[in-house]
Design a protein around this motif. Structure first.
Motif, PDB file in Angstrom:
ATOM      1  N   ASP A  21     -79.917 -57.344  14.158  1.00  0.00           N
ATOM      2  CA  ASP A  21     -81.287 -57.739  14.485  1.00  0.00           C
ATOM      3  C   ASP A  21     -81.266 -59.231  14.803  1.00  0.00           C
ATOM      4  O   ASP A  21     -81.145 -60.073  13.896  1.00  0.00           O
ATOM      5  CB  ASP A  21     -82.204 -57.444  13.294  1.00  0.00           C
ATOM      6  CG  ASP A  21     -83.672 -57.690  13.600  1.00  0.00           C
ATOM      7  OD1 ASP A  21     -83.978 -58.688  14.280  1.00  0.00           O
ATOM      8  OD2 ASP A  21     -84.513 -56.900  13.141  1.00  0.00           O
ATOM      9  N   LYS A  22     -81.357 -59.563  16.084  1.00  0.00           N
ATOM     10  CA  LYS A  22     -81.205 -60.964  16.473  1.00  0.00           C
ATOM     11  C   LYS A  22     -82.338 -61.846  15.964  1.00  0.00           C
ATOM     12  O   LYS A  22     -82.127 -63.036  15.700  1.00  0.00           O
ATOM     13  CB  LYS A  22     -81.069 -61.084  17.988  1.00  0.00           C
ATOM     14  CG  LYS A  22     -82.247 -60.602  18.801  1.00  0.00           C
ATOM     15  CD  LYS A  22     -81.949 -60.722  20.295  1.00  0.00           C
ATOM     16  CE  LYS A  22     -83.129 -60.291  21.138  1.00  0.00           C
ATOM     17  NZ  LYS A  22     -82.824 -60.371  22.585  1.00  0.00           N
ATOM     18  N   LEU A  29     -81.219 -68.902  10.013  1.00  0.00           N
ATOM     19  CA  LEU A  29     -80.466 -70.143  10.180  1.00  0.00           C
ATOM     20  C   LEU A  29     -81.120 -71.344   9.505  1.00  0.00           C
ATOM     21  O   LEU A  29     -80.451 -72.098   8.782  1.00  0.00           O
ATOM     22  CB  LEU A  29     -80.261 -70.423  11.674  1.00  0.00           C
ATOM     23  CG  LEU A  29     -79.434 -71.668  12.014  1.00  0.00           C
ATOM     24  CD1 LEU A  29     -78.070 -71.626  11.335  1.00  0.00           C
ATOM     25  CD2 LEU A  29     -79.280 -71.797  13.531  1.00  0.00           C
ATOM     26  N   GLN A  30     -82.413 -71.558   9.702  1.00  0.00           N
ATOM     27  CA  GLN A  30     -83.052 -72.754   9.145  1.00  0.00           C
ATOM     28  C   GLN A  30     -83.012 -72.788   7.617  1.00  0.00           C
ATOM     29  O   GLN A  30     -82.703 -73.843   7.039  1.00  0.00           O
ATOM     30  CB  GLN A  30     -84.493 -72.878   9.640  1.00  0.00           C
ATOM     31  CG  GLN A  30     -85.134 -74.230   9.314  1.00  0.00           C
ATOM     32  CD  GLN A  30     -84.352 -75.398   9.881  1.00  0.00           C
ATOM     33  OE1 GLN A  30     -84.065 -75.446  11.071  1.00  0.00           O
ATOM     34  NE2 GLN A  30     -84.011 -76.374   9.029  1.00  0.00           N
ATOM     35  N   PRO A  31     -83.299 -71.677   6.914  1.00  0.00           N
ATOM     36  CA  PRO A  31     -83.168 -71.708   5.453  1.00  0.00           C
ATOM     37  C   PRO A  31     -81.746 -72.064   5.009  1.00  0.00           C
ATOM     38  O   PRO A  31     -81.561 -72.752   3.999  1.00  0.00           O
ATOM     39  CB  PRO A  31     -83.546 -70.290   5.030  1.00  0.00           C
ATOM     40  CG  PRO A  31     -84.474 -69.816   6.099  1.00  0.00           C
ATOM     41  CD  PRO A  31     -83.917 -70.407   7.360  1.00  0.00           C
ATOM     42  N   LEU A  32     -80.761 -71.623   5.763  1.00  0.00           N
ATOM     43  CA  LEU A  32     -79.376 -71.958   5.428  1.00  0.00           C
ATOM     44  C   LEU A  32     -79.120 -73.450   5.638  1.00  0.00           C
ATOM     45  O   LEU A  32     -78.443 -74.097   4.825  1.00  0.00           O
ATOM     46  CB  LEU A  32     -78.406 -71.131   6.280  1.00  0.00           C
ATOM     47  CG  LEU A  32     -78.299 -69.644   5.924  1.00  0.00           C
ATOM     48  CD1 LEU A  32     -77.518 -68.892   6.995  1.00  0.00           C
ATOM     49  CD2 LEU A  32     -77.637 -69.456   4.552  1.00  0.00           C
ATOM     50  N   CYS A  50     -72.421 -69.874  12.273  1.00  0.00           N
ATOM     51  CA  CYS A  50     -73.477 -69.663  13.261  1.00  0.00           C
ATOM     52  C   CYS A  50     -73.298 -70.605  14.450  1.00  0.00           C
ATOM     53  O   CYS A  50     -73.464 -70.206  15.607  1.00  0.00           O
ATOM     54  CB  CYS A  50     -74.848 -69.882  12.635  1.00  0.00           C
ATOM     55  SG  CYS A  50     -75.317 -68.642  11.398  1.00  0.00           S
ATOM     56  N   LEU A  51     -72.943 -71.847  14.163  1.00  0.00           N
ATOM     57  CA  LEU A  51     -72.771 -72.830  15.228  1.00  0.00           C
ATOM     58  C   LEU A  51     -71.479 -72.627  16.009  1.00  0.00           C
ATOM     59  O   LEU A  51     -71.220 -73.323  16.991  1.00  0.00           O
ATOM     60  CB  LEU A  51     -72.817 -74.243  14.648  1.00  0.00           C
ATOM     61  CG  LEU A  51     -74.132 -74.639  13.960  1.00  0.00           C
ATOM     62  CD1 LEU A  51     -74.069 -76.076  13.475  1.00  0.00           C
ATOM     63  CD2 LEU A  51     -75.316 -74.451  14.901  1.00  0.00           C
ATOM     64  N   SER A  52     -70.668 -71.667  15.575  1.00  0.00           N
ATOM     65  CA  SER A  52     -69.455 -71.331  16.312  1.00  0.00           C
ATOM     66  C   SER A  52     -69.738 -70.308  17.406  1.00  0.00           C
ATOM     67  O   SER A  52     -68.860 -69.954  18.180  1.00  0.00           O
ATOM     68  CB  SER A  52     -68.384 -70.777  15.351  1.00  0.00           C
ATOM     69  OG  SER A  52     -68.027 -71.747  14.390  1.00  0.00           O
ATOM     70  N   GLY A  53     -70.978 -69.801  17.449  1.00  0.00           N
ATOM     71  CA  GLY A  53     -71.373 -68.855  18.488  1.00  0.00           C
ATOM     72  C   GLY A  53     -71.468 -67.433  17.968  1.00  0.00           C
ATOM     73  O   GLY A  53     -70.954 -67.107  16.894  1.00  0.00           O
ATOM     74  N   THR A  59     -72.534 -59.991  19.156  1.00  0.00           N
ATOM     75  CA  THR A  59     -72.667 -60.560  20.493  1.00  0.00           C
ATOM     76  C   THR A  59     -74.084 -60.989  20.824  1.00  0.00           C
ATOM     77  O   THR A  59     -74.295 -62.008  21.507  1.00  0.00           O
ATOM     78  CB  THR A  59     -72.207 -59.525  21.540  1.00  0.00           C
ATOM     79  OG1 THR A  59     -70.839 -59.191  21.279  1.00  0.00           O
ATOM     80  CG2 THR A  59     -72.335 -60.060  22.945  1.00  0.00           C
ATOM     81  N   TYR A  60     -75.073 -60.246  20.329  1.00  0.00           N
ATOM     82  CA  TYR A  60     -76.443 -60.507  20.746  1.00  0.00           C
ATOM     83  C   TYR A  60     -77.251 -61.343  19.760  1.00  0.00           C
ATOM     84  O   TYR A  60     -78.458 -61.498  19.951  1.00  0.00           O
ATOM     85  CB  TYR A  60     -77.145 -59.188  21.082  1.00  0.00           C
ATOM     86  CG  TYR A  60     -76.466 -58.548  22.270  1.00  0.00           C
ATOM     87  CD1 TYR A  60     -76.596 -59.114  23.529  1.00  0.00           C
ATOM     88  CD2 TYR A  60     -75.634 -57.455  22.123  1.00  0.00           C
ATOM     89  CE1 TYR A  60     -75.937 -58.587  24.627  1.00  0.00           C
ATOM     90  CE2 TYR A  60     -74.969 -56.915  23.212  1.00  0.00           C
ATOM     91  CZ  TYR A  60     -75.120 -57.486  24.460  1.00  0.00           C
ATOM     92  OH  TYR A  60     -74.453 -56.963  25.539  1.00  0.00           O
ATOM     93  N   HIS A  61     -76.601 -61.898  18.733  1.00  0.00           N
ATOM     94  CA  HIS A  61     -77.263 -62.933  17.971  1.00  0.00           C
ATOM     95  C   HIS A  61     -77.392 -64.150  18.893  1.00  0.00           C
ATOM     96  O   HIS A  61     -76.561 -64.359  19.782  1.00  0.00           O
ATOM     97  CB  HIS A  61     -76.471 -63.291  16.720  1.00  0.00           C
ATOM     98  CG  HIS A  61     -76.587 -62.271  15.634  1.00  0.00           C
ATOM     99  ND1 HIS A  61     -77.656 -61.413  15.521  1.00  0.00           N
ATOM    100  CD2 HIS A  61     -75.768 -61.964  14.586  1.00  0.00           C
ATOM    101  CE1 HIS A  61     -77.502 -60.630  14.470  1.00  0.00           C
ATOM    102  NE2 HIS A  61     -76.364 -60.936  13.887  1.00  0.00           N
TER     103      HIS A  61
END
Length: 414
Positions: A21-22, A29-32, A50-53, A59-61
């Motif tokens: 679920d994208k 991400l922001q809470p992390l 997450c910042l690694s892509g 794939t669809y995140h």
């Protein structure tokens, strides 16, 4: 406090790695980031991933790559005592001696033991991570061993083989218990083996593929579905799996669905429906298959699809920018005659000659280009040779009537 990590990290792992679920993943991400700023090393590690892509999750995140951010958060994770940060940084080649010196563990083995305990207690995320330490043979560094630790090369090779095989039960646990991503390296091990250590077992790879589909993971549904589409008697089942995957957000699966309706072999031919599915697939900016078959439908313009050369050019160019030449013959023809774009015979020739295949359109196009000197020095002989290769194509036959061979064997205009 969660069972294995902080509440924020547990939720982040669930939203990013245990579901497809994208929107949920993006919201995690922001809470992390906030938790990492407050000193949560595990949160910092997840942010770095997450910042690694999206290739490190699904794939669809919608995560965007940020190399500087990755390095910053990896360092933060290690400094703040994240065991998963230590193992993760080692896996991506970032556990330098400097980084190792700042970690609050006596050794990498101590960090590994922390992750192992969580894996043994049921954390799928940690089970996958332990599996990776075996699969990629990071365990050799973790255990502080090398070839000199063994009496001979054979003994060292045996150790490496045992380590590689040790990944299997960990990947299987994570895969079966909700982490679809964990099946990737398990599948790769069975499919390709490990040279000199483990022989390929393609039947086992097939089982992993089928299991992933049965567990409802959309990426595995697509992969298994595409295989069944090529298996006689299983085409309908394959199409159903691709449809299910696409409905869950696996945008690349729309290509297989659209193509089935375009061809009309598995289901009744329906180009309008095929186009509608292509449009869904084109929500993926990397979509190539949907761009090509939608481009072809617009180029041909039949069976309820209005001919639209401009859209065809746009879609073929989109695929071409991703180093795909499937539509080069049609795209080149558009540039040659100015269909939906400005005439550009030089661009047309480049596309025709670049294609890793031949077709009547290519032979016809190159024939006109050389015979009429369109963007190149006129070479009637060469042009006629191309046109003759497309002699069953009516426009090529018509073009050939404009030329004749003299009694001296030279091709000239009539």
């Amino acid at each position: 406090m969660g069972k294995y990590f902080s509440d924020v990290v547990e939720q982040g792992i669930a939203d990013i790695y245990y579901c497809y679920d994208k929107e949920r993943a993006a919201a995690a991400l922001q809470p992390l980031i906030n938790a990492a700023a407050a000193g949560d090393g595990d949160a910092a590690y997840l942010v770095s991933r997450c910042l690694s892509g999206p290739q490190y999750s699904w794939t669809y995140h919608t995560f965007q790559e940020n190399d500087e951010g990755v390095e910053y958060y990896i360092r933060q994770s290690i400094r703040n005592g994240s065991a998963i940060g230590v193992l993760g940084s080692m896996r991506c080649g970032m556990l330098t001696p400097e980084m190792e010196a700042i970690m609050p563990f006596d050794s990498i083995q101590d960090a590994w033991n922390v992750v192992l305990e969580k894996a043994e207690n049921g954390s799928q995320f940690c089970q996958n991570m332990i599996g990776n330490t075996y699969f990629w043979l990071d365990i050799v560094r973790i255990e502080g061993k090398d070839a000199d630790s063994f009496p001979n090369k054979k003994a060292f090779a045996s150790y490496l083989r045992e380590c590689t095989l040790a990944c299997i039960p960990w990947f299987e646990k994570a895969f079966r218990n909700g982490m679809g991503f964990a099946g990737r390296n398990l599948y790769n091990l069975y499919k390709s083996g490990e040279e000199g250590l483990v022989e390929p077992q393609p039947e086992k790879a097939d089982e992993v593929e089928q299991l992933g589909a049965s567990l409802g993971y959309p990426d595995w549904q697509e992969q298994y579905g595409k295989r069944l589409l090529k298996t006689k008697g299983k085409e309908q089942e394959g199409l159903a799996l691709c449809e299910a995957a696409a409905a869950k957000g696996q945008l690349s699966a729309w290509y297989s669905v659209a193509n089935a309706y375009k061809q009309g072999k598995i289901v009744p031919k329906d180009l309008q429906r095929a186009m509608a599915y292509c449009e869904k697939g084109l929500e993926d900016p990397k979509a190539i298959g949907c761009a090509n078959i939608a481009g072809e439908m617009y180029y041909l313009g039949k069976d309820g699809i209005a001919q639209d050369y401009a859209k065809a050019v746009e879609l073929f160019e989109r695929a071409h920018r991703q180093n795909n030449d499937w539509g080069n013959d049609m795209l080149g023809t558009c540039y040659l005659f100015g269909y939906g774009c400005e005439k550009n015979p030089v661009r047309a020739r480049e596309l025709f000659e670049e294609a890793d295949y031949t077709s009547e359109l290519i032979q016809y196009g190159l024939g006109l280009i050389y015979a009429d000197g369109l963007g190149v020095k006129e070479d009637i002989k060469k042009g006629v040779e191309y046109l003759q290769k497309a002699k069953d194509y009516a426009p090529a036959q018509e073009a050939l009537r404009r030329f004749k061979k003299t009694m001296f064997g030279k091709w000239v205009r009539k």
